[in-house]
Design a protein around this motif. Sequence first.
Motif, PDB file in Angstrom:
ATOM      1  N   GLU A 156       9.671  16.626   2.675  1.00 30.65           N
ATOM      2  CA  GLU A 156      10.084  17.755   1.838  1.00 30.65           C
ATOM      3  C   GLU A 156       8.926  18.254   0.972  1.00 30.65           C
ATOM      4  OE1 GLU A 156      12.796  20.611   0.455  1.00 30.65           O
ATOM      5  OE2 GLU A 156      12.950  19.208   2.133  1.00 30.65           O
ATOM      6  N   LEU A 157       8.096  17.349   0.484  1.00 28.67           N
ATOM      7  CA  LEU A 157       6.985  17.734  -0.374  1.00 28.67           C
ATOM      8  C   LEU A 157       5.935  18.584   0.348  1.00 28.67           C
ATOM      9  CD1 LEU A 157       6.458  14.438  -2.402  1.00 28.67           C
ATOM     10  CD2 LEU A 157       7.313  16.623  -3.284  1.00 28.67           C
ATOM     11  N   GLN A 158       5.979  18.607   1.670  1.00 28.36           N
ATOM     12  CA  GLN A 158       5.055  19.440   2.433  1.00 28.36           C
ATOM     13  C   GLN A 158       5.414  20.923   2.347  1.00 28.36           C
ATOM     14  OE1 GLN A 158       2.227  18.294   3.915  1.00 28.36           O
ATOM     15  NE2 GLN A 158       2.797  16.340   2.971  1.00 28.36           N
ATOM     16  N   LYS A 159       6.645  21.214   1.923  1.00 26.52           N
ATOM     17  CA  LYS A 159       7.111  22.607   1.802  1.00 26.52           C
ATOM     18  C   LYS A 159       6.855  23.390   3.086  1.00 26.52           C
ATOM     19  CE  LYS A 159       6.375  22.663  -3.212  1.00 26.52           C
ATOM     20  NZ  LYS A 159       7.788  22.409  -3.514  1.00 26.52           N
ATOM     21  N   PHE A 219       0.814  -1.219   0.000  1.00 23.20           N
ATOM     22  CA  PHE A 219       0.000   0.000   0.000  1.00 23.20           C
ATOM     23  C   PHE A 219       0.849   1.272   0.000  1.00 23.20           C
ATOM     24  CE2 PHE A 219      -2.324  -3.484   1.918  1.00 23.20           C
ATOM     25  CZ  PHE A 219      -3.499  -3.474   1.174  1.00 23.20           C
ATOM     26  N   VAL A 220       2.127   1.120  -0.325  1.00 24.38           N
ATOM     27  CA  VAL A 220       3.036   2.280  -0.376  1.00 24.38           C
ATOM     28  C   VAL A 220       3.389   2.573  -1.829  1.00 24.38           C
ATOM     29  CG1 VAL A 220       5.271   3.207   0.317  1.00 24.38           C
ATOM     30  CG2 VAL A 220       3.967   1.776   1.907  1.00 24.38           C
ATOM     31  N   LYS A 221       3.089   3.767  -2.269  1.00 27.70           N
ATOM     32  CA  LYS A 221       3.431   4.178  -3.627  1.00 27.70           C
ATOM     33  C   LYS A 221       4.788   4.873  -3.604  1.00 27.70           C
ATOM     34  CE  LYS A 221       1.852   6.948  -7.549  1.00 27.70           C
ATOM     35  NZ  LYS A 221       0.800   7.887  -8.060  1.00 27.70           N
ATOM     36  N   PRO A 222       5.808   4.305  -4.263  1.00 26.95           N
ATOM     37  CA  PRO A 222       7.139   4.944  -4.257  1.00 26.95           C
ATOM     38  C   PRO A 222       7.090   6.321  -4.928  1.00 26.95           C
ATOM     39  CG  PRO A 222       7.260   2.671  -5.023  1.00 26.95           C
ATOM     40  CD  PRO A 222       5.803   3.032  -4.992  1.00 26.95           C
ATOM     41  N   LEU A 223       7.842   7.252  -4.360  1.00 20.00           N
ATOM     42  CA  LEU A 223       7.926   8.602  -4.888  1.00 20.00           C
ATOM     43  C   LEU A 223       9.291   8.851  -5.503  1.00 20.00           C
ATOM     44  CD1 LEU A 223       6.341  10.558  -1.888  1.00 20.00           C
ATOM     45  CD2 LEU A 223       5.192   9.798  -3.970  1.00 20.00           C
ATOM     46  N   LYS A 224       9.338   9.748  -6.462  1.00 20.58           N
ATOM     47  CA  LYS A 224      10.623  10.184  -6.988  1.00 20.58           C
ATOM     48  C   LYS A 224      11.336  10.965  -5.900  1.00 20.58           C
ATOM     49  CE  LYS A 224      12.846  12.888 -10.636  1.00 20.58           C
ATOM     50  NZ  LYS A 224      12.633  13.768 -11.822  1.00 20.58           N
ATOM     51  N   GLU A 225      12.524  10.520  -5.533  1.00 23.75           N
ATOM     52  CA  GLU A 225      13.224  11.142  -4.410  1.00 23.75           C
ATOM     53  C   GLU A 225      13.748  12.523  -4.778  1.00 23.75           C
ATOM     54  OE1 GLU A 225      16.153   8.308  -3.165  1.00 23.75           O
ATOM     55  OE2 GLU A 225      14.655   6.783  -2.703  1.00 23.75           O
ATOM     56  N   ILE A 226      13.648  13.441  -3.816  1.00 19.25           N
ATOM     57  CA  ILE A 226      14.160  14.796  -3.982  1.00 19.25           C
ATOM     58  C   ILE A 226      15.056  15.134  -2.794  1.00 19.25           C
ATOM     59  CG2 ILE A 226      12.213  15.582  -5.371  1.00 19.25           C
ATOM     60  CD1 ILE A 226      10.987  16.803  -2.871  1.00 19.25           C
ATOM     61  N   PRO A 227      15.962  16.090  -2.935  1.00 13.44           N
ATOM     62  CA  PRO A 227      16.848  16.452  -1.816  1.00 13.44           C
ATOM     63  C   PRO A 227      16.043  16.967  -0.626  1.00 13.44           C
ATOM     64  CG  PRO A 227      17.685  17.333  -3.884  1.00 13.44           C
ATOM     65  CD  PRO A 227      16.308  16.809  -4.175  1.00 13.44           C
ATOM     66  N   PHE A 228      16.529  16.653   0.545  1.00 14.24           N
ATOM     67  CA  PHE A 228      15.874  17.085   1.776  1.00 14.24           C
ATOM     68  C   PHE A 228      16.510  18.387   2.240  1.00 14.24           C
ATOM     69  CE2 PHE A 228      15.375  16.993   6.459  1.00 14.24           C
ATOM     70  CZ  PHE A 228      13.994  17.061   6.501  1.00 14.24           C
ATOM     71  N   THR A 229      15.730  19.461   2.281  1.00 18.42           N
ATOM     72  CA  THR A 229      16.273  20.778   2.629  1.00 18.42           C
ATOM     73  C   THR A 229      15.500  21.469   3.753  1.00 18.42           C
ATOM     74  OG1 THR A 229      14.907  21.907   0.965  1.00 18.42           O
ATOM     75  CG2 THR A 229      17.071  21.108   0.247  1.00 18.42           C
ATOM     76  N   THR A 230      14.463  20.838   4.286  1.00 22.74           N
ATOM     77  CA  THR A 230      13.635  21.468   5.312  1.00 22.74           C
ATOM     78  C   THR A 230      14.423  21.619   6.620  1.00 22.74           C
ATOM     79  OG1 THR A 230      11.688  20.403   4.346  1.00 22.74           O
ATOM     80  CG2 THR A 230      11.447  21.328   6.557  1.00 22.74           C
ATOM     81  N   PRO A 231      14.420  22.806   7.232  1.00 21.96           N
ATOM     82  CA  PRO A 231      15.075  22.968   8.541  1.00 21.96           C
ATOM     83  C   PRO A 231      14.443  22.050   9.579  1.00 21.96           C
ATOM     84  CG  PRO A 231      14.549  25.105   7.572  1.00 21.96           C
ATOM     85  CD  PRO A 231      13.859  24.079   6.733  1.00 21.96           C
ATOM     86  N   VAL A 232      15.282  21.468  10.416  1.00 17.69           N
ATOM     87  CA  VAL A 232      14.823  20.444  11.372  1.00 17.69           C
ATOM     88  C   VAL A 232      15.093  20.873  12.807  1.00 17.69           C
ATOM     89  CG1 VAL A 232      15.296  18.104  12.241  1.00 17.69           C
ATOM     90  CG2 VAL A 232      15.075  18.502   9.777  1.00 17.69           C
ATOM     91  N   ILE A 233      14.096  20.693  13.651  1.00 16.93           N
ATOM     92  CA  ILE A 233      14.295  20.676  15.103  1.00 16.93           C
ATOM     93  C   ILE A 233      14.279  19.209  15.491  1.00 16.93           C
ATOM     94  CG2 ILE A 233      13.519  21.508  17.339  1.00 16.93           C
ATOM     95  CD1 ILE A 233      14.199  23.715  15.324  1.00 16.93           C
ATOM     96  N   LEU A 234      15.404  18.711  15.975  1.00 17.44           N
ATOM     97  CA  LEU A 234      15.571  17.278  16.224  1.00 17.44           C
ATOM     98  C   LEU A 234      15.351  16.953  17.696  1.00 17.44           C
ATOM     99  CD1 LEU A 234      16.425  14.450  15.206  1.00 17.44           C
ATOM    100  CD2 LEU A 234      18.786  15.098  15.715  1.00 17.44           C
ATOM    101  N   PHE A 235      14.503  15.971  17.941  1.00 12.72           N
ATOM    102  CA  PHE A 235      14.217  15.508  19.295  1.00 12.72           C
ATOM    103  C   PHE A 235      14.764  14.092  19.445  1.00 12.72           C
ATOM    104  CE2 PHE A 235      11.316  18.837  18.389  1.00 12.72           C
ATOM    105  CZ  PHE A 235      11.151  19.516  19.589  1.00 12.72           C
TER     106      PHE A 235
END
Length: 339
Positions: A234-237, A136-152
Amino acid sequence: MNHPYIYTSLTRISDLQEKGFTLKSLPKDQWDTGDYVICEILDAGSNTLSLELPNGRMRGVIGGESIVGALGERFATLEATGTWKEVGDDLTMDVLTGAGLLGKMTSKSVFIPNMMKIGYTAHALRGEEKLTMDSFVKPLKEIPFTTPVILFVGTSMSAGKTTSARIVTNLFKQAKLKVVGAKLTGAGRFKDILAVKDVGADAVMDFVDVGLPSSIYPREEYQGKLRQLLTRIELQKADVAVVEIGASPLEPYNGDVAINAIREQVKCVILSASDPYAVYGLMKAFDIVPDIVTGISTNTLAGRRMVEQLCNVRALNLIDPSTTDELKRILSSSTGFPF
């Protein structure tokens, strides 16, 4: 029409409940992680035990009911360990998490109730193909990850990561920013990312969304799953991603792989610690210097002082409202966003 089943939250990425399936008992050499299976509840365990449904709500159980869950592995330091790989010839196993992570318990803390005992009935199939989480998982075309992260991150499970993530998410939403919440590692439960959603996160996702019941998985294959998950984030922008590493990076959940994959985008690290000495060990093991230490170890002045003296990092009890101004200052300084 299928007989009624309890669909656990690991089925939330599927259409099993809507479109149905057939049953077929498969030999163990055809089992694998992520397989959707049907099991009968043999012993409900403690009367406090319940199952997490696809919408996140908890449901009590009755002996003799059947559940739909996924084969997987758990290796929790404070509660229980288990794997489907240890299921014996009698085909009995345990509900390793309320989300429907199924396997044979290999150890358990004396401080938690007896686990729910189940007996394997069959795999879920359509045609001759067994249904897995990957189905039930549709593979996506991978894109670079650039979103700033707050890591817990945490020194163990139940150290306070999700509570801290909720507090920080709420502050970002008050600042009118778009926030995506994500959990990259751990054992499948919906409640952690739902907790972030409840305080305003615009979208939430975790490793279940890319077909894993837990992140205990061969490292190379997990890296591929992680790239897919980061692409979804990343796609969430979003302006910022509130990212949790479930359990501890020292446990076999691929936490180190996840941290290294996003390290360049991490703007602030918030470490939830159950013990001041564990802070020091985690910092050394993963070359991480947290911006804030919080959690159980900061509940008292004695704990905070020990963290700061031992590790030379700021210790704040984030559930104390008097720390909010300093938390905002640290977040603003590390991300550039005004509060």
